[in-house]
Design an enzyme around this catalytic site. Structure first.
Site, PDB file in Angstrom:
ATOM      1  N   PRO A 199      83.824  52.052  75.208  1.00 53.36           N
ATOM      2  CA  PRO A 199      84.544  52.784  76.239  1.00 53.36           C
ATOM      3  C   PRO A 199      85.433  51.922  77.122  1.00 53.36           C
ATOM      4  CG  PRO A 199      82.228  52.601  76.785  1.00 53.36           C
ATOM      5  CD  PRO A 199      82.371  52.136  75.365  1.00 53.36           C
ATOM      6  N   ASN A 200      86.579  52.509  77.428  1.00 55.89           N
ATOM      7  CA  ASN A 200      87.577  51.948  78.352  1.00 55.89           C
ATOM      8  C   ASN A 200      88.359  50.767  77.785  1.00 55.89           C
ATOM      9  OD1 ASN A 200      86.906  53.768  80.557  1.00 55.89           O
ATOM     10  ND2 ASN A 200      84.988  52.636  80.683  1.00 55.89           N
ATOM     11  N   ARG A 214      93.846  47.701  82.619  1.00 58.89           N
ATOM     12  CA  ARG A 214      92.539  47.860  83.252  1.00 58.89           C
ATOM     13  C   ARG A 214      92.093  46.540  83.884  1.00 58.89           C
ATOM     14  NH1 ARG A 214      86.872  47.863  79.944  1.00 58.89           N
ATOM     15  NH2 ARG A 214      85.526  48.311  81.729  1.00 58.89           N
ATOM     16  N   TYR A 216      89.961  41.292  82.947  1.00 57.37           N
ATOM     17  CA  TYR A 216      90.066  41.394  81.487  1.00 57.37           C
ATOM     18  C   TYR A 216      91.364  40.827  80.912  1.00 57.37           C
ATOM     19  CZ  TYR A 216      86.059  44.443  82.158  1.00 57.37           C
ATOM     20  OH  TYR A 216      84.825  44.930  82.504  1.00 57.37           O
ATOM     21  N   ASN A 234      82.160  45.052  70.644  1.00 53.25           N
ATOM     22  CA  ASN A 234      82.248  45.043  72.109  1.00 53.25           C
ATOM     23  C   ASN A 234      81.945  46.466  72.544  1.00 53.25           C
ATOM     24  OD1 ASN A 234      82.762  44.985  74.812  1.00 53.25           O
ATOM     25  ND2 ASN A 234      84.720  43.888  74.656  1.00 53.25           N
ATOM     26  N   ALA A 238      80.547  49.163  78.501  1.00 57.56           N
ATOM     27  CA  ALA A 238      79.446  49.458  79.427  1.00 57.56           C
ATOM     28  C   ALA A 238      78.174  49.917  78.714  1.00 57.56           C
ATOM     29  CB  ALA A 238      79.889  50.508  80.437  1.00 57.56           C
ATOM     30  N   GLU A 278      77.827  40.441  69.048  1.00 56.36           N
ATOM     31  CA  GLU A 278      78.196  41.067  70.330  1.00 56.36           C
ATOM     32  C   GLU A 278      79.282  40.232  70.996  1.00 56.36           C
ATOM     33  OE1 GLU A 278      74.847  41.244  72.975  1.00 56.36           O
ATOM     34  OE2 GLU A 278      76.061  41.921  74.688  1.00 56.36           O
ATOM     35  N   HIS A 332      82.010  39.976  74.419  1.00 54.26           N
ATOM     36  CA  HIS A 332      82.527  40.454  75.703  1.00 54.26           C
ATOM     37  C   HIS A 332      83.686  39.561  76.133  1.00 54.26           C
ATOM     38  CE1 HIS A 332      79.272  43.246  76.119  1.00 54.26           C
ATOM     39  NE2 HIS A 332      78.442  42.276  75.775  1.00 54.26           N
ATOM     40  N   SER A 367      84.767  39.240  79.243  1.00 54.49           N
ATOM     41  CA  SER A 367      84.369  38.563  80.485  1.00 54.49           C
ATOM     42  C   SER A 367      82.978  37.949  80.319  1.00 54.49           C
ATOM     43  CB  SER A 367      84.349  39.578  81.636  1.00 54.49           C
ATOM     44  OG  SER A 367      83.389  40.594  81.379  1.00 54.49           O
ATOM     45  N   ARG A 411      78.849  38.175  86.529  1.00 59.97           N
ATOM     46  CA  ARG A 411      79.354  39.368  87.201  1.00 59.97           C
ATOM     47  C   ARG A 411      78.225  40.111  87.931  1.00 59.97           C
ATOM     48  NH1 ARG A 411      83.252  42.633  83.423  1.00 59.97           N
ATOM     49  NH2 ARG A 411      83.651  43.614  85.464  1.00 59.97           N
TER      50      ARG A 411
HETATM   51  C1  DQA Z   1      82.971  44.157  78.706  1.00 57.55           C
HETATM   52  C2  DQA Z   1      81.956  43.914  79.829  1.00 57.55           C
HETATM   53  C3  DQA Z   1      81.255  45.213  80.212  1.00 57.55           C
HETATM   54  O1  DQA Z   1      80.351  44.988  81.284  1.00 57.55           O
HETATM   55  C4  DQA Z   1      82.257  46.253  80.663  1.00 57.55           C
HETATM   56  O2  DQA Z   1      81.614  47.469  80.945  1.00 57.55           O
HETATM   57  C5  DQA Z   1      83.366  46.430  79.694  1.00 57.55           C
HETATM   58  C6  DQA Z   1      83.949  45.241  79.085  1.00 57.55           C
HETATM   59  C7  DQA Z   1      83.771  42.886  78.393  1.00 57.55           C
HETATM   60  O3  DQA Z   1      84.378  42.838  77.328  1.00 57.55           O
HETATM   61  O4  DQA Z   1      83.816  41.955  79.207  1.00 57.55           O
HETATM   62  O5  DQA Z   1      83.829  47.541  79.449  1.00 57.55           O
HETATM   63  O6  DQA Z   1      82.268  44.524  77.533  1.00 57.55           O
END
Ligand code: DQA
Length: 153
Positions: A10-11, A18, A23, A76, A79, A100, A102, A104, A109
């Site tokens: 998501p997102n 964003r 990011y 990835n 959330a 996995e 990410h 960030s 965080r």
């Molecule tokens: C994320 C880190 C997650 O906490 C966040 O909700 C994201 C992006 C990252 O790629 O840093 O949507 O997965």
């Protein structure tokens, strides 16, 4: 040609606009190009996807587990990383390695991001390298594939 499935949650479709301070300004299309470039070096194909829906990620993991010739999955989960027992179970349910990723460094965080339900089920994790992390994950999958197949390194 062996295939690597790259799944985005998501997102991540909003990458580029964003929270650029967190990011960066690269878009999801840039992430896809990075993945294709990294896979080409290992003569692998990339199947690149994004969804905002948890159950679709579960379905795609099952699909990866059932498909012949899949080297692994780069995931990835956004959330859902911090909430989803369903994704943890799906990763454990398939024989294909899942890495996995990410963008960030989630450990630097908010406290709610510092727990991943996915990490214990994954073959590896790459965190905090921005979009380069996807290339590192693909590289790692390709380099460890012979060992997984039982060959000498
Ligand atoms: C994320 C880190 C997650 O906490 C966040 O909700 C994201 C992006 C990252 O790629 O840093 O949507 O997965």
């Amino acid at each position: 040609m062996p295939k690597i499935l790259v799944l985005n949650g998501p997102n991540l479709n909003l990458l580029g606009t964003r929270e650029p301070a967190v990011y960066g300004t690269a878009t999801l299309a840039d992430v896809e190009s990075t993945c294709r470039e990294a896979a080409k070096a290992h003569r692998a194909d990339v199947d690149f996807r994004q969804t905002n829906h948890e159950g679709i990620l579960v379905d795609w993991l099952h699909e990866a587990g059932a498909a012949a010739g899949t080297l692994g999955v780069v995931l990835n989960a956004g959330a859902y990383t911090h909430t989803s027992v369903a994704l943890h179970d799906a990763i454990k349910a398939i024989a294909v390695p899942v890495i996995e990723v990410h963008l960030s460094n989630i450990h630097a965080r908010e406290p709610f991001r510092q727990q991943s339900w996915l990490s214990p089920a994954c073959a590896g994790i790459v965190i905090g390298f921005g979009i380069a992390g996807y290339a590192l994950a693909i590289d790692g999958l390709a380099r460890t594939a012979p060992a997984r197949a039982g060959a000498k390194p």
